[in-house]
Scaffold this active site. Structure first.
Site, PDB file in Angstrom:
ATOM      1  N   HIS A  92      55.375  74.380  -2.699  1.00 21.33           N
ATOM      2  CA  HIS A  92      55.623  74.184  -1.441  1.00 21.33           C
ATOM      3  C   HIS A  92      54.840  75.261  -0.501  1.00 21.33           C
ATOM      4  O   HIS A  92      54.748  75.056   0.869  1.00 21.33           O
ATOM      5  CB  HIS A  92      57.162  74.169  -0.973  1.00 21.33           C
ATOM      6  CG  HIS A  92      57.852  73.131  -1.737  1.00 21.33           C
ATOM      7  ND1 HIS A  92      57.750  71.755  -1.437  1.00 21.33           N
ATOM      8  CD2 HIS A  92      58.758  72.864  -2.787  1.00 21.33           C
ATOM      9  CE1 HIS A  92      58.566  71.003  -2.153  1.00 21.33           C
ATOM     10  NE2 HIS A  92      59.191  71.977  -3.230  1.00 21.33           N
ATOM     11  N   GLU A 197      65.671  69.347 -11.786  1.00 19.81           N
ATOM     12  CA  GLU A 197      65.914  68.904 -10.289  1.00 19.81           C
ATOM     13  C   GLU A 197      66.106  67.587 -10.301  1.00 19.81           C
ATOM     14  O   GLU A 197      66.273  67.004  -8.903  1.00 19.81           O
ATOM     15  CB  GLU A 197      64.202  69.074  -9.261  1.00 19.81           C
ATOM     16  CG  GLU A 197      63.896  70.630  -9.377  1.00 19.81           C
ATOM     17  CD  GLU A 197      62.843  70.982  -8.537  1.00 19.81           C
ATOM     18  OE1 GLU A 197      62.958  71.181  -7.474  1.00 19.81           O
ATOM     19  OE2 GLU A 197      61.499  71.189  -9.058  1.00 19.81           O
ATOM     20  N   ASP A 223      66.702  69.138  -4.210  1.00 21.83           N
ATOM     21  CA  ASP A 223      66.373  68.089  -4.870  1.00 21.83           C
ATOM     22  C   ASP A 223      67.241  67.368  -5.908  1.00 21.83           C
ATOM     23  O   ASP A 223      67.585  66.240  -6.098  1.00 21.83           O
ATOM     24  CB  ASP A 223      65.032  68.316  -5.636  1.00 21.83           C
ATOM     25  CG  ASP A 223      63.887  68.273  -4.787  1.00 21.83           C
ATOM     26  OD1 ASP A 223      63.957  68.371  -3.557  1.00 21.83           O
ATOM     27  OD2 ASP A 223      62.552  68.940  -5.452  1.00 21.83           O
TER      28      ASP A 223
END
Length: 280
Positions: A92, A197, A223
């Site tokens: 990210h 996740e 997530d």
């Protein structure tokens, strides 16, 4: 004609000069350096250590800062406060592969283990990060034992895996011919963590954690809570209960969860908290 092996002091001078061109920062070697030297048949080796792997073996806590952008000066300053590792968010975060290498060089010079969350767990991606100098691989979105085995295969050289050997740093600095010893030491100095996740990952967590070479697991809570039907609410009772049950399965296999031995903070939280304290 084969060149003579340089002295350790010469090696240090060469590596000190190897930092990214144009950066006005110099990093001295110290007792806390990630590297120590030893000699065999007149050949010098640089051996890396991994603070995360050591902490697991020694059952002690460590601390680190998670970066979402390349802030080399901040890494230098924070490392002086006694950090054990620097986390590079390659999934990210705003890092180019050159940024990753620069961060690893900074971490190495400061005696801090550089780890990175990679974009995915495929061999080409993991190889790129390892060849830039990353010492700890964190793979997101792992749902199956097969994905875990692929990640382990890419992270370790044989006989533990099938990692590809190239000319990436820091091995390019060494120039030794005893490659078997070099690969063995590389395996000892790298760690592998997998992130769970999704609900599917929770269902398969015991098989995932049991894969050889996996050092510890963690949960991507935002997530995960979305996958469990509670988007934006990682503290929902159903989510926390599912995580606690999954964590117990991992610990039963003798492997830790990240929170069992790591204390960490995100760089932006440190900046905001520092501003609040110093600029009330």
């Amino acid at each position: 004609m084969q060149s003579k092996v340089a002295s350790w002091s010469s090696v240090k001078r060469i590596i000190d000069k190897s930092y990214v061109a144009g950066r006005n920062i110099r990093f001295p070697f110290s007792e806390r350096s990630l590297y120590r030297s030893w000699q065999k048949n007149g050949r010098i080796f640089l051996i890396s250590r991994n603070s995360l792997k050591q902490a697991i073996v020694e059952t002690r806590r460590i601390k680190g800062v998670h970066f979402t952008y390349p802030a080399l000066a901040a890494m230098e300053i924070l490392a002086a406060g006694g950090l054990d590792y620097i986390y590079i968010d390659g999934e990210h975060g705003a890092f180019t592969i050159s940024d990753v290498e620069a961060c690893c060089i900074v971490a190495d010079r400061l005696g801090v283990t550089p780890v990175a969350r990679v974009p995915d767990g495929t061999a080409p991606v993991i190889t790129q990060f390892l060849d830039r100098g990353v010492r700890g691989i964190i793979v997101p979105h792992v749902e199956t034992e097969e994905q875990a085995r692929i990640a382990a295969e890419a992270t370790y050289f044989a006989p533990l895996g099938q990692r590809s050997f190239g000319g990436g740093r820091p091995y390019a600095h060494v120039g030794n011919k005893d490659i078997p010893s070099l690969l063995k030491q590389a395996n000892a100095g790298v760690s592998l963590s997998l992130m769970i996740e999704t609900a599917k990952g929770l269902d398969n967590i015991a098989a995932i954690a049991a894969v050889p070479g996996v050092d510890y697991l963690s949960f991507g809570m935002f997530d995960l809570c979305q996958s469990l039907g509670h988007p934006g609410d990682p503290k929902h009772p159903e989510v926390t209960a599912a995580v606690e049950a999954a964590a117990a399965k991992v610990r039963a296999l003798g492997k830790p969860i990240r929170e069992d031995f790591i204390t960490f903070a995100w760089i932006n939280d440190l900046v905001v908290e520092g501003a609040r304290r110093l600029l009330p």
